[in-house]
Design a protein around this motif. Structure first.
Motif, PDB file in Angstrom:
ATOM      1  N   ILE A   1      35.480  68.105  66.023  1.00  0.00           N
ATOM      2  CA  ILE A   1      36.540  68.376  65.045  1.00  0.00           C
ATOM      3  C   ILE A   1      36.958  67.101  64.329  1.00  0.00           C
ATOM      4  O   ILE A   1      37.286  67.113  63.133  1.00  0.00           O
ATOM      5  N   ASP A   2      36.931  65.956  65.013  1.00  0.00           N
ATOM      6  CA  ASP A   2      37.294  64.693  64.355  1.00  0.00           C
ATOM      7  C   ASP A   2      36.285  64.342  63.260  1.00  0.00           C
ATOM      8  O   ASP A   2      36.672  63.988  62.140  1.00  0.00           O
ATOM      9  N   VAL A   3      34.999  64.422  63.612  1.00  0.00           N
ATOM     10  CA  VAL A   3      33.963  64.064  62.634  1.00  0.00           C
ATOM     11  C   VAL A   3      33.946  65.074  61.476  1.00  0.00           C
ATOM     12  O   VAL A   3      33.862  64.681  60.301  1.00  0.00           O
ATOM     13  N   ALA A   4      34.026  66.361  61.796  1.00  0.00           N
ATOM     14  CA  ALA A   4      33.996  67.381  60.747  1.00  0.00           C
ATOM     15  C   ALA A   4      35.198  67.239  59.817  1.00  0.00           C
ATOM     16  O   ALA A   4      35.067  67.368  58.588  1.00  0.00           O
ATOM     17  N   SER A   5      36.376  66.970  60.385  1.00  0.00           N
ATOM     18  CA  SER A   5      37.574  66.804  59.555  1.00  0.00           C
ATOM     19  C   SER A   5      37.445  65.589  58.646  1.00  0.00           C
ATOM     20  O   SER A   5      37.840  65.634  57.472  1.00  0.00           O
TER      21      SER A   5
ATOM     22  N   ASP B   1      26.192  68.746  59.445  1.00  0.00           N
ATOM     23  CA  ASP B   1      25.475  68.813  60.719  1.00  0.00           C
ATOM     24  C   ASP B   1      25.019  67.433  61.174  1.00  0.00           C
ATOM     25  O   ASP B   1      25.118  67.083  62.354  1.00  0.00           O
ATOM     26  N   ASP B   2      24.491  66.644  60.233  1.00  0.00           N
ATOM     27  CA  ASP B   2      24.040  65.292  60.573  1.00  0.00           C
ATOM     28  C   ASP B   2      25.199  64.443  61.084  1.00  0.00           C
ATOM     29  O   ASP B   2      25.054  63.687  62.052  1.00  0.00           O
ATOM     30  N   ALA B   3      26.347  64.552  60.412  1.00  0.00           N
ATOM     31  CA  ALA B   3      27.509  63.763  60.806  1.00  0.00           C
ATOM     32  C   ALA B   3      27.962  64.124  62.220  1.00  0.00           C
ATOM     33  O   ALA B   3      28.234  63.240  63.046  1.00  0.00           O
ATOM     34  N   VAL B   4      28.042  65.424  62.503  1.00  0.00           N
ATOM     35  CA  VAL B   4      28.472  65.859  63.839  1.00  0.00           C
ATOM     36  C   VAL B   4      27.463  65.414  64.894  1.00  0.00           C
ATOM     37  O   VAL B   4      27.833  64.939  65.982  1.00  0.00           O
ATOM     38  N   GLU B   5      26.176  65.532  64.585  1.00  0.00           N
ATOM     39  CA  GLU B   5      25.144  65.135  65.537  1.00  0.00           C
ATOM     40  C   GLU B   5      25.225  63.642  65.850  1.00  0.00           C
ATOM     41  O   GLU B   5      25.117  63.235  67.019  1.00  0.00           O
ATOM     42  N   LEU B   6      25.413  62.827  64.817  1.00  0.00           N
ATOM     43  CA  LEU B   6      25.541  61.382  65.041  1.00  0.00           C
ATOM     44  C   LEU B   6      26.793  61.062  65.851  1.00  0.00           C
ATOM     45  O   LEU B   6      26.778  60.186  66.722  1.00  0.00           O
TER      46      LEU B   6
ATOM     47  N   PHE C   1      38.100  57.015  48.776  1.00  0.00           N
ATOM     48  CA  PHE C   1      36.800  57.565  49.166  1.00  0.00           C
ATOM     49  C   PHE C   1      35.990  56.533  49.959  1.00  0.00           C
ATOM     50  O   PHE C   1      35.397  56.854  51.004  1.00  0.00           O
ATOM     51  N   SER C   2      35.987  55.296  49.499  1.00  0.00           N
ATOM     52  CA  SER C   2      35.238  54.243  50.195  1.00  0.00           C
ATOM     53  C   SER C   2      35.798  54.002  51.590  1.00  0.00           C
ATOM     54  O   SER C   2      35.040  53.869  52.566  1.00  0.00           O
ATOM     55  N   LYS C   3      37.130  53.968  51.710  1.00  0.00           N
ATOM     56  CA  LYS C   3      37.731  53.727  53.026  1.00  0.00           C
ATOM     57  C   LYS C   3      37.498  54.897  53.980  1.00  0.00           C
ATOM     58  O   LYS C   3      37.255  54.696  55.177  1.00  0.00           O
ATOM     59  N   ASP C   4      37.554  56.109  53.457  1.00  0.00           N
ATOM     60  CA  ASP C   4      37.324  57.270  54.318  1.00  0.00           C
ATOM     61  C   ASP C   4      35.857  57.349  54.763  1.00  0.00           C
ATOM     62  O   ASP C   4      35.564  57.825  55.875  1.00  0.00           O
ATOM     63  N   LYS C   5      34.932  56.888  53.945  1.00  0.00           N
ATOM     64  CA  LYS C   5      33.528  56.847  54.361  1.00  0.00           C
ATOM     65  C   LYS C   5      33.314  55.789  55.435  1.00  0.00           C
ATOM     66  O   LYS C   5      32.508  55.983  56.359  1.00  0.00           O
ATOM     67  N   ILE C   6      34.034  54.674  55.344  1.00  0.00           N
ATOM     68  CA  ILE C   6      33.958  53.659  56.403  1.00  0.00           C
ATOM     69  C   ILE C   6      34.459  54.236  57.722  1.00  0.00           C
ATOM     70  O   ILE C   6      33.851  54.022  58.790  1.00  0.00           O
ATOM     71  N   ALA C   7      35.574  54.962  57.662  1.00  0.00           N
ATOM     72  CA  ALA C   7      36.095  55.613  58.875  1.00  0.00           C
ATOM     73  C   ALA C   7      35.097  56.622  59.431  1.00  0.00           C
ATOM     74  O   ALA C   7      34.926  56.739  60.652  1.00  0.00           O
ATOM     75  N   LEU C   8      34.420  57.355  58.543  1.00  0.00           N
ATOM     76  CA  LEU C   8      33.404  58.314  58.986  1.00  0.00           C
ATOM     77  C   LEU C   8      32.235  57.590  59.645  1.00  0.00           C
ATOM     78  O   LEU C   8      31.714  58.042  60.682  1.00  0.00           O
ATOM     79  N   ASN C   9      31.815  56.473  59.065  1.00  0.00           N
ATOM     80  CA  ASN C   9      30.751  55.671  59.686  1.00  0.00           C
ATOM     81  C   ASN C   9      31.138  55.250  61.093  1.00  0.00           C
ATOM     82  O   ASN C   9      30.319  55.274  62.017  1.00  0.00           O
ATOM     83  N   ARG C  10      32.396  54.837  61.248  1.00  0.00           N
ATOM     84  CA  ARG C  10      32.856  54.401  62.575  1.00  0.00           C
ATOM     85  C   ARG C  10      32.796  55.536  63.578  1.00  0.00           C
ATOM     86  O   ARG C  10      32.387  55.351  64.720  1.00  0.00           O
ATOM     87  N   MET C  11      33.214  56.736  63.150  1.00  0.00           N
ATOM     88  CA  MET C  11      33.180  57.886  64.062  1.00  0.00           C
ATOM     89  C   MET C  11      31.754  58.249  64.459  1.00  0.00           C
ATOM     90  O   MET C  11      31.519  58.739  65.568  1.00  0.00           O
ATOM     91  N   MET C  12      30.806  58.022  63.550  1.00  0.00           N
ATOM     92  CA  MET C  12      29.414  58.375  63.827  1.00  0.00           C
ATOM     93  C   MET C  12      28.669  57.248  64.534  1.00  0.00           C
ATOM     94  O   MET C  12      27.512  57.415  64.919  1.00  0.00           O
TER      95      MET C  12
END
Length: 425
Positions: free
Chosen positions: A128-132, A6-11, A196-207
């Motif tokens: 859907i991008d952030v949740a995925s 929820d936090d990720a989608v909200e951001l 895992f580290s690279k995918d978290k960086i991508a998630l940070n960018r989306m948020m």
């Protein structure tokens, strides 16, 4: 930074650039609607002014001697005069009859809805991008946990093989096999940690947060069997909730109302304007000042332009109708495809879970045989590899299953509001 889904989608909804641009466009269109509406409303303007002028009548060609014929002595008349005047006015303009302007306003209202649907459609895409991406990071974390467990198991197996060799029971080949398997799993662990580290960086960018922000994912990869959704019900929901379809339908109404505005341009228009005020010397008497004017405009020789505008409006309307019909077919296709993906990925998860159980049992039996000295560790190494592959396949299929459910929610137009329901959270 602890982070739930929820936090990720909200951001993501708060910071996504394309979504913010869509919001600004919605405000822009709303402002244009208000501007168009103002053309139909009365326009009132109040004005007030005061001033002082000093006029040289002689410089303007006035001769005092010309007053003698009126019995006025030139010496009694000053050629330089000073005048102070003050005025106040209230101007009014009003469209009394203007059908094209009315339909243009109605079209602008629907244009506001088009912008709103565009914003909501972008919200769905961001969701859907952030949740995925969050689910992908969870899959990476699960892969790391599995790799760490296998590394520990391989370390134990290596130690057992080494001890057996030192006591003269085992062979050097057993030690080499155990070491190779241990190092192979260590490589898998390093690769999983990097992913895992690279995918978290991508998630940070989306948020929209700094790339170096460390995250602690508080949710676990969800697994919940999705209740079957009848195709007709899914289509009904999609036709009423898909923002891209609703946007096209609103665009069609915009075009139809703009077409009516073009059609009624042949009608006359009637307007009124006037003003009322007072004017006079600043320190003297004031007198009323007003004007009233009605204006009737009748188009006489504009048929070529009117026919051209009508043809353009008709072409736009026909094109939008075809796009809507095509999109409805596409939506049904997308829903059918998403349902097939949900069903197949659900079956794959069940098979993958069974494979993990079987591989775990095989490894346990192989380990017992090796410990008892009945067999060498070749069977153990093979069983460990099979278990690692089965666990990786389970993580992958579970991720695919959750993403397929998100895609079904997206294709029915409810992902931004019901993604948790579809995931079973």
């Amino acid at each position: 930074m602890p982070l739930s889904l929820d936090d990720a989608v909200e951001l993501g909804l708060k910071h996504n650039l394309q979504l913010n641009l869509a919001r600004q466009n919605q405000h822009l269109v709303h402002g244009e609607v208000l501007t168009v509406a103002n053309n139909l409303l009365p326009s009132l303007t109040a004005k007030a002014s005061t001033g002082t002028q000093e006029i040289n009548l002689a410089a303007m060609g006035f001769k005092p001697t010309s007053l003698e014929s009126f019995g006025i002595s030139p010496s009694q008349f000053k050629t330089i005069v000073k005048v102070s005047t003050t005025s106040a006015e209230l101007d009014m303009n009003q469209q009394l009859f203007n059908v094209p302007a009315y339909y243009l306003y109605r079209a602008a209202q629907k244009a506001d809805r088009v912008a709103s649907m565009t914003e909501l459609n972008q919200e769905g895409a961001v969701t859907i991008d952030v949740a995925s991406q969050y689910l992908l990071a969870l899959a990476d974390a699960s892969e790391i946990e599995n790799a760490q467990a296998l590394v520990k198991a391989d370390e134990v197996a290596f130690q057992q093989a080494d001890d057996s060799h030192n006591h003269g029971v085992g062979t050097n080949l057993d030690v080499l096999r155990a070491r190779v398997q241990l190092q192979t799993e260590q490589q898998v662990l390093i690769s999983a940690q990097d992913t895992f580290s690279k995918d978290k960086i991508a998630l940070n960018r989306m948020m929209g947060i700094p790339a170096d922000q460390e995250l602690t994912l508080t949710d676990k990869a969800p697994y919940n069997e999705f209740s079957e959704l009848p195709l007709d019900e899914a289509k009904r929901i999609a036709y009423s909730r898909r923002k891209d379809l609703l946007s096209l339908e609103a665009q069609l109404e915009v075009a139809e109302r703009a077409g009516k505005a073009v059609k009624f341009e042949r009608l006359p228009s009637l307007s009124f304007n006037g003003h009322y005020g007072v004017i006079g010397e600043t320190t003297g008497m004031y007198h009323g000042d007003f004007s009233a004017q009605g204006k009737l405009s009748v188009p006489i020789f504009e048929e070529g332009q009117l026919r051209g505008e009508n043809e353009v409006a008709g072409a736009q309307t026909d094109a939008l109708r075809e796009q809507i019909a095509s999109l409805r077919i596409t939506i049904e296709e997308q829903i059918r495809t998403a349902m097939l993906d949900v069903d197949s990925s659900a079956q794959l998860v069940k098979v993958a879970r069974s494979n993990v159980d079987l591989a775990s049992e095989e490894l346990d039996q192989a380990s017992q045989r090796f410990t008892a000295g009945v067999d060498d560790n070749l069977a153990v190494v093979r069983a460990q590899a099979a278990l690692a592959q089965a666990q990786t396949q389970l993580i992958s299929t579970l991720y695919q299953y959750n993403v397929s459910k998100l895609m079904l929610a997206r294709n029915t137009g409810v992902v931004e509001s019901q993604y948790k329901t579809y995931l079973g959270l």
